[in-house]
Design a protein around this motif. Sequence first.
Motif, PDB file in Angstrom:
ATOM      1  N   SER A   3       4.195  12.789  18.881  1.00  0.00           N
ATOM      2  CA  SER A   3       3.714  12.931  17.499  1.00  0.00           C
ATOM      3  C   SER A   3       3.270  11.577  16.956  1.00  0.00           C
ATOM      4  N   ALA A   4       3.951  10.500  17.378  1.00  0.00           N
ATOM      5  CA  ALA A   4       3.548   9.168  16.924  1.00  0.00           C
ATOM      6  C   ALA A   4       2.185   8.804  17.503  1.00  0.00           C
ATOM      7  N   LEU A   5       1.970   9.187  18.751  1.00  0.00           N
ATOM      8  CA  LEU A   5       0.698   8.902  19.417  1.00  0.00           C
ATOM      9  C   LEU A   5      -0.449   9.574  18.659  1.00  0.00           C
ATOM     10  N   VAL A   6      -0.217  10.819  18.256  1.00  0.00           N
ATOM     11  CA  VAL A   6      -1.238  11.583  17.527  1.00  0.00           C
ATOM     12  C   VAL A   6      -1.443  10.990  16.132  1.00  0.00           C
ATOM     13  N   ASP A   7      -0.346  10.711  15.425  1.00  0.00           N
ATOM     14  CA  ASP A   7      -0.389  10.135  14.070  1.00  0.00           C
ATOM     15  C   ASP A   7      -1.216   8.869  14.024  1.00  0.00           C
ATOM     16  N   LEU A   8      -0.989   8.008  15.001  1.00  0.00           N
ATOM     17  CA  LEU A   8      -1.647   6.699  14.992  1.00  0.00           C
ATOM     18  C   LEU A   8      -3.014   6.752  15.663  1.00  0.00           C
ATOM     19  N   ARG A   9      -3.346   7.932  16.214  1.00  0.00           N
ATOM     20  CA  ARG A   9      -4.631   8.123  16.907  1.00  0.00           C
ATOM     21  C   ARG A   9      -4.874   7.005  17.921  1.00  0.00           C
ATOM     22  N   LEU A  10      -3.889   6.829  18.792  1.00  0.00           N
ATOM     23  CA  LEU A  10      -3.989   5.736  19.754  1.00  0.00           C
ATOM     24  C   LEU A  10      -4.802   6.144  20.970  1.00  0.00           C
ATOM     25  N   SER A  11      -5.639   5.225  21.424  1.00  0.00           N
ATOM     26  CA  SER A  11      -6.288   5.395  22.718  1.00  0.00           C
ATOM     27  C   SER A  11      -6.558   3.991  23.239  1.00  0.00           C
ATOM     28  N   GLU A  12      -7.023   3.897  24.463  1.00  0.00           N
ATOM     29  CA  GLU A  12      -7.270   2.569  25.024  1.00  0.00           C
ATOM     30  C   GLU A  12      -8.308   1.848  24.176  1.00  0.00           C
ATOM     31  N   GLY A  13      -8.011   0.617  23.809  1.00  0.00           N
ATOM     32  CA  GLY A  13      -8.924  -0.170  22.995  1.00  0.00           C
ATOM     33  C   GLY A  13      -8.570  -0.162  21.518  1.00  0.00           C
ATOM     34  N   THR A  14      -7.655   0.716  21.092  1.00  0.00           N
ATOM     35  CA  THR A  14      -7.264   0.774  19.681  1.00  0.00           C
ATOM     36  C   THR A  14      -6.472  -0.489  19.308  1.00  0.00           C
ATOM     37  N   PRO A  15      -6.872  -1.167  18.228  1.00  0.00           N
ATOM     38  CA  PRO A  15      -6.056  -2.298  17.796  1.00  0.00           C
ATOM     39  C   PRO A  15      -4.807  -1.781  17.066  1.00  0.00           C
ATOM     40  N   VAL A  16      -3.697  -2.454  17.272  1.00  0.00           N
ATOM     41  CA  VAL A  16      -2.437  -2.049  16.620  1.00  0.00           C
ATOM     42  C   VAL A  16      -1.650  -3.292  16.226  1.00  0.00           C
ATOM     43  N   GLN A  17      -0.610  -3.066  15.444  1.00  0.00           N
ATOM     44  CA  GLN A  17       0.365  -4.117  15.196  1.00  0.00           C
ATOM     45  C   GLN A  17       1.680  -3.660  15.816  1.00  0.00           C
ATOM     46  N   ALA A  18       2.364  -4.592  16.440  1.00  0.00           N
ATOM     47  CA  ALA A  18       3.647  -4.249  17.068  1.00  0.00           C
ATOM     48  C   ALA A  18       4.751  -5.023  16.371  1.00  0.00           C
ATOM     49  N   LEU A  19       5.837  -4.320  16.154  1.00  0.00           N
ATOM     50  CA  LEU A  19       6.959  -4.916  15.445  1.00  0.00           C
ATOM     51  C   LEU A  19       8.213  -4.745  16.298  1.00  0.00           C
ATOM     52  N   PHE A  20       8.913  -5.829  16.560  1.00  0.00           N
ATOM     53  CA  PHE A  20      10.195  -5.698  17.260  1.00  0.00           C
ATOM     54  C   PHE A  20      11.116  -6.829  16.866  1.00  0.00           C
ATOM     55  N   LYS A  21      12.408  -6.567  17.024  1.00  0.00           N
ATOM     56  CA  LYS A  21      13.407  -7.500  16.547  1.00  0.00           C
ATOM     57  C   LYS A  21      13.596  -8.661  17.525  1.00  0.00           C
ATOM     58  N   ALA A  22      14.045  -9.762  17.020  1.00  0.00           N
ATOM     59  CA  ALA A  22      14.336 -10.915  17.888  1.00  0.00           C
ATOM     60  C   ALA A  22      15.449 -10.582  18.865  1.00  0.00           C
ATOM     61  N   THR A  23      16.356  -9.683  18.453  1.00  0.00           N
ATOM     62  CA  THR A  23      17.453  -9.307  19.355  1.00  0.00           C
ATOM     63  C   THR A  23      16.976  -8.371  20.461  1.00  0.00           C
ATOM     64  N   ALA A  24      15.753  -7.814  20.325  1.00  0.00           N
ATOM     65  CA  ALA A  24      15.241  -6.901  21.340  1.00  0.00           C
ATOM     66  C   ALA A  24      14.556  -7.655  22.473  1.00  0.00           C
ATOM     67  N   VAL A  25      14.392  -8.971  22.284  1.00  0.00           N
ATOM     68  CA  VAL A  25      13.691  -9.762  23.292  1.00  0.00           C
ATOM     69  C   VAL A  25      14.719 -10.355  24.259  1.00  0.00           C
ATOM     70  N   ARG A  26      14.555 -10.028  25.531  1.00  0.00           N
ATOM     71  CA  ARG A  26      15.448 -10.580  26.546  1.00  0.00           C
ATOM     72  C   ARG A  26      14.869 -11.866  27.084  1.00  0.00           C
ATOM     73  N   VAL A  27      15.731 -12.801  27.352  1.00  0.00           N
ATOM     74  CA  VAL A  27      15.269 -14.122  27.764  1.00  0.00           C
ATOM     75  C   VAL A  27      16.014 -14.563  29.019  1.00  0.00           C
ATOM     76  N   ALA A  28      15.265 -15.095  29.961  1.00  0.00           N
ATOM     77  CA  ALA A  28      15.901 -15.721  31.121  1.00  0.00           C
ATOM     78  C   ALA A  28      15.250 -17.072  31.344  1.00  0.00           C
ATOM     79  N   SER A  29      16.058 -18.062  31.717  1.00  0.00           N
ATOM     80  CA  SER A  29      15.487 -19.374  31.992  1.00  0.00           C
ATOM     81  C   SER A  29      14.859 -19.343  33.382  1.00  0.00           C
TER      82      SER A  29
END
Lengths: 68, 364, 234
Positions: free
Chosen positions: B337-363
């Motif tokens: 339903s989110a895919l349909v709502d946002l009318r996403l297809s290849e080439g569609t510009p979007v904004q992505a939001l994610f938390k700093a705690t969602a980013v995994r880090v390895a040295s």
Amino acid sequence: MKLSARNVWKGKVVEIELGSVNAVVKVDVGGIIVSSMITLDAVKDLGISVGSAVYTVVKSSSVILGVD
Amino acid sequence: MSAPKPADIVVEGVRKSYRGKTVVDVDRLELKAGRTLGLLGPSGSGKSTLLSMIGLLERPDAGTVSVDGREVNATDRQTRMSMAAAFQRPYLFKGTVGDNVAYGLRLRRVPASDTRDRVEAVLTRVGLQGWQDRSALTLSGGEAQRVALARALVLEPRILLLDEPLASLDPVMKWRLARDFARILREEGKTTLYVTHDQDEVLAIADDVAIMRQGRVVASGTGDQVFGLPADDWIAGFLGMEPSIRGRVLDVKDGVARVDCGGVTLYAVAPVAPGAEVLLGVRPEDVVLFEADAIVPLTSARNKIQAVVVQIDPSGSTYRVVIERGPVRIAAKISRSALVDLRLSEGTPVQALFKATAVRVAST
Amino acid sequence: MGIFIDAFRGGLAMLVSGAADVWTIVLVSVQVSGAAVLLALVLGIPIGFMLGTKRFVGRRMMLVIANTGMGLPPVVVGLVVAMLLSRRGPLGSLELLYSRPAMVIAQLVIAVPMVAAVSAAAVSAVPRELRLQARSLGASPLQVAIMTLREARMGLLASVAAGFGSIISEVGAVTMVGGNLAGKTRVMTTAIVQYTRMGDYGAALALAVVLMAMVLAVNILLTRVQQSAERYEQ
């Protein structure tokens, strides 16, 4: 505004518990308390304190269901 | 049932070749006491051979297998008796289900009445209560697989070795058994090696994960560590994930690191030092997408990037949308339903939001 | 047709009345072939187990030999055993020629390759994974071998039946090394030859019926083994 997250609820901050890096913010959403772990930085940025109105956003992929 | 203490297993410098071709070459792999290690890898990567060597069914050309800190081999009867295995195709002995389950107990000269009780109990455990007298050769694949598992579990082994135990089953049976296995293994608290090529199975069953490629262990750690941040591009591809993002830590403030990834700045909560070269990964479950022109209000999520959709793949009942901004490629798992709502297809510009705690880090 | 009816009547009378020489002949046959088949099992099954389960240098060669052995002409076996046991032969000092042990040896040579080849086939039909499975449940190498033979029991029974059926019907080798001595080394096949030559069709037919009954019993057993052959499920 359209976003991919399926759950967006408006609520009120009832408690902020500060840690060393993160803060746990408790939000009252229509009588249900939702906890959110955010960075201290974010608390400052949002300028929230107890009583602030906020939106909580939860992706449906993060919602776990259980039955008794 | 009084379960003996689970065992700690360490494999060191183990090598094995067949006809001059090296099939296993593992520097070190650890199976922690009471935990299930999921050993993943494509077919032919040496997982089953490694399992055979850990199970003392095959002798390594070089290297050692140690149980509780002591080196063991096939002549070590006591250690062999503390292990039990079940394989991809559940080969059963001719005779009844009860005969099959009792096989190992008879080898251990367990008294008949005790054997009867234990067989009954374990069959109940795998959902085949009262099946003792059925002929083993009339069972369906799933039933045979349960008998094979019962045959191993009844021995109350300290070490359980399972080699693709679900691979030959149909999907419905497979997931039912996967759930049962996960429950049984958790209750038993045994040290278990679970070999499979299916990562969903590993997610459902294992505590720790190791990935093998061409005889070598190329990644190991907790499920979170291994699946959260692929150590290299091959692993990413094998796991169906985007390759890790390379970046350099700009600064760290209040535990939040600001990382430059080829011109895109990402925020991550990680104990890293400024100047460090790091690998970053974001779990697709943690990424929220917005329309490109939406005015995203101030949020607690530290990361907000403008990107373009480059790929959309169905993944079960959801979609995996890959977005790109310069060298940064991130996947987002979203509903239909989110895919349909946002009318996403290849080439569609979007904004992505994610938390700093969602980013995994390895040295690196 | 009168010849058959007369012979049949005479033969039946002999069997029913328990004519001593006829039943002695049957007994010698069963003793010699029975002993040969038992010894063939003792030697042939371990060989068959090795051929069917192990991979070693010379295995293929041995399989060829075992399979060729199944088609070994009995008269050739008889000739070689007779030469070995003859007074001037390497084993002549044992003075075994024209005795039951000599017949057992000849039949053993005929039966061992057969038992080895059939049991190798039976044992190799037991999946390797089943042996690995037994080992992984704690079985020692000996216990794995016992399990394998148990799994292959139908095939092993077939090898016994096939071996017994072939040697009890055999005539050339037993004549050459046994000598067809009445009451001593005369067996059903050699006696049938003898009685037929003498025109005593009644006695010949009586023995022929017993021999046929035995071979039939063996074949019924073999057929049942094949019908009940259980297959390993996926």
